[in-house]
Enzyme design. Structure first.
Site, short mmCIF file in Angstrom:
data_model
loop_
_atom_site.label_atom_id
_atom_site.label_comp_id
_atom_site.label_asym_id
_atom_site.label_seq_id
_atom_site.Cartn_x
_atom_site.Cartn_y
_atom_site.Cartn_z
N LYS A 261 0.84 -1.19 0.00
CA LYS A 261 0.00 0.00 0.00
C LYS A 261 0.88 1.25 0.00
O LYS A 261 1.99 1.24 0.53
CB LYS A 261 -0.87 0.04 1.26
N ARG A 336 -10.47 -11.31 1.70
CA ARG A 336 -11.41 -12.29 1.18
C ARG A 336 -10.85 -13.71 1.29
O ARG A 336 -11.62 -14.68 1.34
CB ARG A 336 -11.77 -11.95 -0.26
#
Length: 482
Positions: A261, A336
């Site tokens: 990130k 996920r």
């Protein structure tokens, strides 16, 4: 929790008291102004006639506060208005160094909402400051609701729900070096001991034995082992034959892995990436504290996501707990993978319903902002409608996104059963479509709480930092289901 809630049949003659007045009130009744001199009563009447909604009177020995309710389009919006009034009132209480406030409601339905807004505003994260001045406890210590329109049982229930929200906020606000996956599991164990639900923590060896490939892959770059926490609240007399399972994402810190990130603005607040797991334990805590007759199981897979050591990489193919294979296209789409293992694991309980909560996608945040929660799933319309109504009542509102068959194309892979990234558009939906593949055999709803779970600036009674989003929503839905 620092702020205690209590019930009393009446309030003392000399006490700091807030009176909730019906909409349109222009004059004070005897019971709200018995100790006010005539000039002060006239002053308040003038303020009411001028449309003032919050009036403060200093009696020197005590204070009177007057809050005027408003009739909104719905009862839910009227309640939210009073929560907001509670937030505004707290600033006056703080200025006046009020230690105990009595709440006298003349509307017949406003005391609990005002108290909720006050209590959520009063929350303070204990933090790690060592300076004595900064450690000073807030003045307001006790909130006493009085009158025939509220009961001691309702007050106790609200206190239990608020305790669950406080717990979730504390966990989200804790930094990763104080809340590793193991420490997170320890906190959930402690919560179970306090509230009365059973907790089992699966360690690395057991997770490996279960072949939870998603959780193990995300953990590969971490110096800390993963955990998989199973919480079970099963009271005598539970009204459901099959349990309801809550699943929460527990990424205690997310660097994005090798798909790093950016920072600042991308990585510096990623301690909040376990807010879904915090919501699950906060909900279980509230249910158990209030002895809600419902069998509920909570599952929280936890790890941090780092780029070190043997970190999993874009292009890897992993085999999930369910047996499905996943091509990893981006290691920052890691949540996920944890959730998928937990959702497949949930099948062993033959659940009546599964709800999962996760700070999953920036796409959801960009779509509707911090004002709501994105949801989607396979549950029947009556379940989704009940959830939406619970969202309105708690003002944790839901926006349902579709899970049309065509979205399955977004997660197709050339070399595996599916990929973990999707396309540039409909990111929140492709994440939900990914999760759907692991929910065979039971009805399921997914909640993407990415935007409201952690706020970068104060927002009314939600505050700044961890908000405890979805605890009140889930509790409201579940208690009515019981």
């Amino acid at each position: 929790m620092p702020l205690q809630l209590a019930y009393a049949a009446d309030f003392p003659s000399i006490a700091d008291t807030v009176f909730i007045l019906p909409a349109g009130t222009t004059e004070l009744s005897v019971e709200t102004a018995a100790d006010l001199p005539e000039p002060v009563r006239e002053y308040v009447a003038r303020q009411l006639a001028a449309g003032s909604k919050l009036i403060r009177i200093n009696q020197y020995t005590h204070h009177h506060y007057y809050v005027v309710a408003e009739e909104k389009k719905t009862l839910a919006l009227s309640a939210e208005y009073l929560r907001e009034c509670g937030h505004q009132l707290y600033a006056h209480l703080k200025h006046d160094h009020v230690q105990e406030l009595f709440v006298q409601d003349l509307t017949g339905s406003g005391a609990l909402a005002l108290a909720e807004g006050l209590a959520l505003t009063a929350y303070q994260f204990a933090g790690y400051k060592t300076d004595e001045k900064s450690k000073k406890a807030p003045d307001l210590q006790r909130l006493t609701l009085v009158g025939a329109d509220v009961t001691a049982e309702q007050v106790r229930e609200l206190e239990g729900v608020l305790a669950g929200v406080y717990l979730a906020r504390d966990l989200v606000n804790a930094p990763q070096n104080k809340l590793s996956a193991t420490q997170f599991a320890d906190q959930m164990t402690q919560a179970g001991t306090e509230a009365g639900f059973h907790v089992e923590v699966l360690d690395l060896v057991r997770i490996e034995a279960l072949r939870m490939g998603g959780l193990l892959a995300v953990n590969q770059g971490s110096p800390e082992p993963p955990t998989f926490t199973i919480m079970e609240y099963k009271p005598e007399g539970a009204t459901n034959q099959q349990p309801i399972v809550l699943v929460g994402k527990g990424v205690v810190y997310d660097t994005g892995g090798l798909s790093l990130k950016p920072t600042p603005g991308g990585m510096d607040t990623m301690k909040c990436d376990m807010a879904g797991g915090a919501a699950v334990v906060g909900t279980l805590y509230a249910l158990a504290k209030n002895r809600v007759p419902l069998h509920v199981i909570g599952l929280v897979p936890a790890t941090d996501n780092r780029p070190g050591g043997m970190a999993f990489a874009p292009g890897d193919v992993i085999t999930m707990y369910s047996g499905l294979t996943v091509e990893v296209l981006n290691t920052d789409a890691e949540g996920r993978l944890l959730l998928a293992d937990a959702l497949a694991f949930a099948r062993k309980y033959n659940p009546e319903l599964v709800l999962d909560f996760a700070t999953l996608t920036g796409s959801a945040a960009r779509a509707i902002g911090k004002e709501g929660i994105v949801c989607m799933g396979t549950a029947d319309e009556d379940v989704l409608d009940a959830l939406k109504q619970a969202g309105h009542r708690t003002h944790e509102r839901l926006v349902e996104f579709p899970l049309w068959d065509e979205y399955a194309d977004h997660i197709k892979s050339d070399i595996a059963d599916l990929n973990n990234l999707g396309k540039g558009e409909a990111g929140a939906i492709s994440a939900g479509k990914f999760l759907e593949r692991f929910t065979e055999g039971y009805p399921w709803v997914h909640f993407d709480i990415a935007a409201p779970a952690y706020l970068y600036a104060p927002d009314s009674y939600r505050g700044k930092g961890g908000t405890g989003t979805a605890v009140r929503l889930a509790y409201e839905f579940l208690v009515r289901r019981a």
